[in-house]
Design an enzyme around this catalytic site. Structure first.
Site, mmCIF file in Angstrom:
data_model
loop_
_atom_site.group_PDB
_atom_site.id
_atom_site.type_symbol
_atom_site.label_atom_id
_atom_site.label_comp_id
_atom_site.label_asym_id
_atom_site.label_seq_id
_atom_site.Cartn_x
_atom_site.Cartn_y
_atom_site.Cartn_z
ATOM 1 N N ASP A 89 -10.193 3.174 1.370
ATOM 2 C CA ASP A 89 -10.515 2.875 2.778
ATOM 3 C C ASP A 89 -11.143 4.121 3.376
ATOM 4 O OD1 ASP A 89 -9.568 0.308 2.891
ATOM 5 O OD2 ASP A 89 -7.553 0.889 3.546
ATOM 6 N N LYS A 102 0.799 -1.234 0.000
ATOM 7 C CA LYS A 102 0.000 0.000 0.000
ATOM 8 C C LYS A 102 0.837 1.292 0.000
ATOM 9 C CE LYS A 102 -4.247 -1.630 2.178
ATOM 10 N NZ LYS A 102 -5.239 -1.346 3.216
#
Ligand code: ATR
Length: 289
Positions: A109, A73
């Site tokens: 997210d 990420k």
């Protein structure tokens, strides 16, 4: 599955390591099918040292979109052409969109968390939010909360990490954030003025479903409790909160809303939320067998 593939099929997928347990292929393929789109979503196990090759491959193969999970990420950011401003501040990307060869990184997210709240008609402005944990998910959520103008307290087992996250928010939003050690005393004080409590720690996750990050006696019916854990669907924390009359939001909501945000980036179509939720639930249940 697979019989509809043609020379025009657009390819999306997920990169990570390990990848065997991901629910995303089930969620996204159900969504593509339900929306009648000629798309497919596949898992790719990409080792840490192969990330650069994988992103070059995305360009060469004209892969339309990728979800990005552990351990890529942060590392993926330097390999992309553009980064969405909020993802840049958060310092992590979990979705890549390939627009005619230009790769842009997003953090869904963050969008997923905000949309899950919007779906419950919860407005963050002026609210007191307490976040438990200071890892990757906490960072995405803390930045979304700060971006929406809510006051923030972060509690973490290792208070240094809470402090680090608080300093990052101060730097980007000029907003003071209280950073505390996660213990009973601090929780008791912090929860007094809290409107929304978000658990981003792994406490209570399967197989440790007997655990709770907050002693249940500290909960009250004025709180909204959001647990981002989706396995089990109803954690001990959510169960205890519900018994005390508090409003609860489960991790499944965030999982599906973040998937919906990615779907919309890749297809430009509105995500078929119900179908995505249903497919994810089914995948979760079959993964428990
Ligand atoms: P994610 O990307 O899902 O946020 P992570 O970055 O590994 O995962 O973060 C895990 C979080 O859960 C951290 O805040 C961690 O606390 P520490 O920073 O103190 O390690 C928290 N956590 C994990 N196990 C915990 C436990 N048993 N008690 C309290 N907090 C815990």
């Amino acid at each position: 599955m697979g019989t509809h593939l043609s020379g025009r099929t657009r390819i999306c997928g997920i990169i990570g390591d390990p990848i065997e347990h991901t629910l995303s292929p089930r969620m996204h393929n159900a969504a593509f099918q339900s929306a009648g789109l000629d798309y497919i979503y596949v898992p790719f196990r990409v080792r840490r040292e192969d990330l650069t090759l994988a992103i070059q491959g995305m360009r060469a193969l004209h892969i339309r979109g990728l979800s990005v999970t552990i351990p890529h990420k942060v590392a993926v950011m330097s390999l992309l052409d553009e980064i969405d401003p909020l993802a840049q501040k958060i310092g992590a990307v979990n979705t890549v969109s390939n627009e005619c060869g230009v790769l842009t990184g997003y953090n869904t997210d963050s969008t997923g968390f905000l949309r899950a709240l919007e779906a419950e008609k919860i407005d963050l402005k002026g609210k007191n939010v307490c976040i438990l944990g200071a890892g990757g998910a906490a960072r995405a959520i803390a930045f979304s909360v700060a971006d929406r103008g809510a006051r923030l307290t972060i509690l973490n087992r290792h208070p240094d990490s809470a402090e680090g996250l608080a300093n990052r928010i101060l730097k980007f939003f000029r907003q003071h954030v209280l950073a505390l050690e996660l213990n009973r005393e601090n929780l008791k004080t912090a929860l007094r003025g809290t409107d929304l409590l978000v658990n981003t720690t792994s406490v209570g996750m399967s197989p440790n479903f007997d655990e709770t990050p907050v002693p249940l006696t500290l909960l009250n019916r004025k709180l909204i409790i959001f647990d981002i854990i989706y396995n089990p669907l109803k954690t001990r924390l959510l169960e205890g909160a519900e018994k005390r009359g508090a409003r609860v939001i489960s991790g499944l909501q965030m999982l599906v809303w973040q998937g919906a945000a990615a779907f919309e980036l890749w297809t430009g179509a509105k995500a078929p939320m119900e179908r995505m939720r249903e497919a994810t639930l089914k995948a979760l249940r079959s993964s428990e067998d």
